[in-house]
Motif scaffolding. Structure first.
Motif, PDB file in Angstrom:
ATOM      1  N   ARG A 126      -5.208  -5.361   7.847  1.00  0.00           N
ATOM      2  CA  ARG A 126      -4.193  -5.078   8.860  1.00  0.00           C
ATOM      3  C   ARG A 126      -3.909  -3.572   8.907  1.00  0.00           C
ATOM      4  N   PRO A 127      -3.250  -3.101   9.965  1.00  0.00           N
ATOM      5  CA  PRO A 127      -2.912  -1.673  10.039  1.00  0.00           C
ATOM      6  C   PRO A 127      -2.035  -1.251   8.860  1.00  0.00           C
ATOM      7  N   LEU A 128      -2.314  -0.078   8.317  1.00  0.00           N
ATOM      8  CA  LEU A 128      -1.573   0.444   7.168  1.00  0.00           C
ATOM      9  C   LEU A 128      -0.670   1.566   7.656  1.00  0.00           C
ATOM     10  N   GLU A 129       0.634   1.318   7.636  1.00  0.00           N
ATOM     11  CA  GLU A 129       1.577   2.303   8.143  1.00  0.00           C
ATOM     12  C   GLU A 129       1.650   3.525   7.235  1.00  0.00           C
ATOM     13  N   HIS A 156       0.810  -1.225   0.000  1.00  0.00           N
ATOM     14  CA  HIS A 156       0.000   0.000   0.000  1.00  0.00           C
ATOM     15  C   HIS A 156       0.838   1.267   0.000  1.00  0.00           C
ATOM     16  N   THR A 177      -4.013   5.335   4.722  1.00  0.00           N
ATOM     17  CA  THR A 177      -4.014   4.448   5.890  1.00  0.00           C
ATOM     18  C   THR A 177      -5.417   3.954   6.236  1.00  0.00           C
ATOM     19  N   SER A 178      -6.410   4.411   5.514  1.00  0.00           N
ATOM     20  CA  SER A 178      -7.788   3.966   5.731  1.00  0.00           C
ATOM     21  C   SER A 178      -8.108   2.810   4.783  1.00  0.00           C
ATOM     22  N   PRO A 179      -8.516   1.652   5.303  1.00  0.00           N
ATOM     23  CA  PRO A 179      -8.880   0.541   4.417  1.00  0.00           C
ATOM     24  C   PRO A 179      -9.979   0.917   3.430  1.00  0.00           C
TER      25      PRO A 179
END
Length: 261
Positions: free
Chosen positions: A161-164, A138, A172-174
């Motif tokens: 999962r968390p997006l750094e 991402h 960073t938002s799915p």
């Protein structure tokens, strides 16, 4: 093949030692290798010594350890991306001459983007990718393209999962990432201003093989200004040229390919 009391083979432990080296840390102390590989220092030291004897690793004058020439030689000889890179290089060089900044090729390796080639200029805008370097899917325009056209299960694992973040502009938002991936599939390219560095815009397009499968991403890293989008047409044309030049329909990274949707 000998095994430890836990059932792990000697080869598996050697691979763990080799995996300790990264593009950011190509030289390590034995203690660091032990920590990164999860091995006892004595075990890591013994395996390092064996790999040094075989030329897979090399020791520096200060006792530090780095990847050896023999390992590099074997990797270059057997690299699955070599034929792809050879076919793409004339087109990549022309693209680089046009944009005057960074031009690069990448493939998906699991849930990361792996950069197989990069051409740069001395005064080019900042770029954090490097040859044989990896980034989360991402986090770069190449990765977003490969994620957009990749298998749905990979896409869902990344979205779950968390997006750094690298900058405030990093997605960073799915929900937003899912929307961007749909947009990439619709328009055929990803354009991410300030996504990895505030001063840079990453633009990437898919490279397809003869079966229409996306086998790689072609990207440029250019200054983050109003002229960035002008690189899209030449990127698309270059990707078509690379696709026509590929020697066969299988592409450079079999499991990572995906049929376009």
């Amino acid at each position: 093949m000998s095994r430890t009391p836990t059932g792990e083979s000697s080869l598996a432990r050697a691979v763990r030692v080799l995996d300790a080296f990264t593009a950011d840390r190509p030289t390590l102390r034995v203690s660091e290798i032990a920590r990164r590989s999860g091995l006892h220092v004595a075990t890591a030291s013994r395996i390092v010594g064996q790999l040094v004897d075989e030329g897979m690793l090399a020791r520096g004058p200060d006792g530090s350890v780095r990847v050896g020439m023999r390992l590099w030689e074997l990797a270059s000889r057997a690299a699955p991306t070599r034929t792809f890179r050879d076919a793409a290089m004339p087109f990549l060089e022309d693209l680089h001459a046009v944009v005057g900044h960074h031009a690069q090729l990448a493939v998906r390796e699991g849930e990361e983007v792996l950069f197989v080639e990069r051409l740069s200029a001395r005064d080019a805008v900042v770029n954090f990718s490097r040859i044989a370097g990896r980034l989360p899917l991402h986090l770069s325009s190449s990765g977003v393209v490969l994620l957009a056209y990749g298998p749905p299960d990979v896409r869902e694992r990344v979205l779950a999962r968390p997006l750094e973040a690298a900058t405030p502009a990093t997605i960073t938002s799915p929900e937003r990432l899912r929307s961007v991936l749909a947009q990439v599939r619709q328009q055929g390219y990803a354009l991410l201003p300030g996504h990895v560095h505030e001063d840079a815009t990453g633009i990437a397009v898919p490279v397809r093989n003869g079966l229409g499968e996306v086998v790689a991403a072609l990207s440029v890293i250019v200054p983050n200004d109003d002229r960035a989008a002008s690189a899209v047409p030449v990127l698309l044309a270059t990707a078509r040229g690379i696709g026509r030049a590929l020697p066969g329909p299988d592409g450079p990274a079999g499991p990572a390919t995906s049929r376009s949707g």
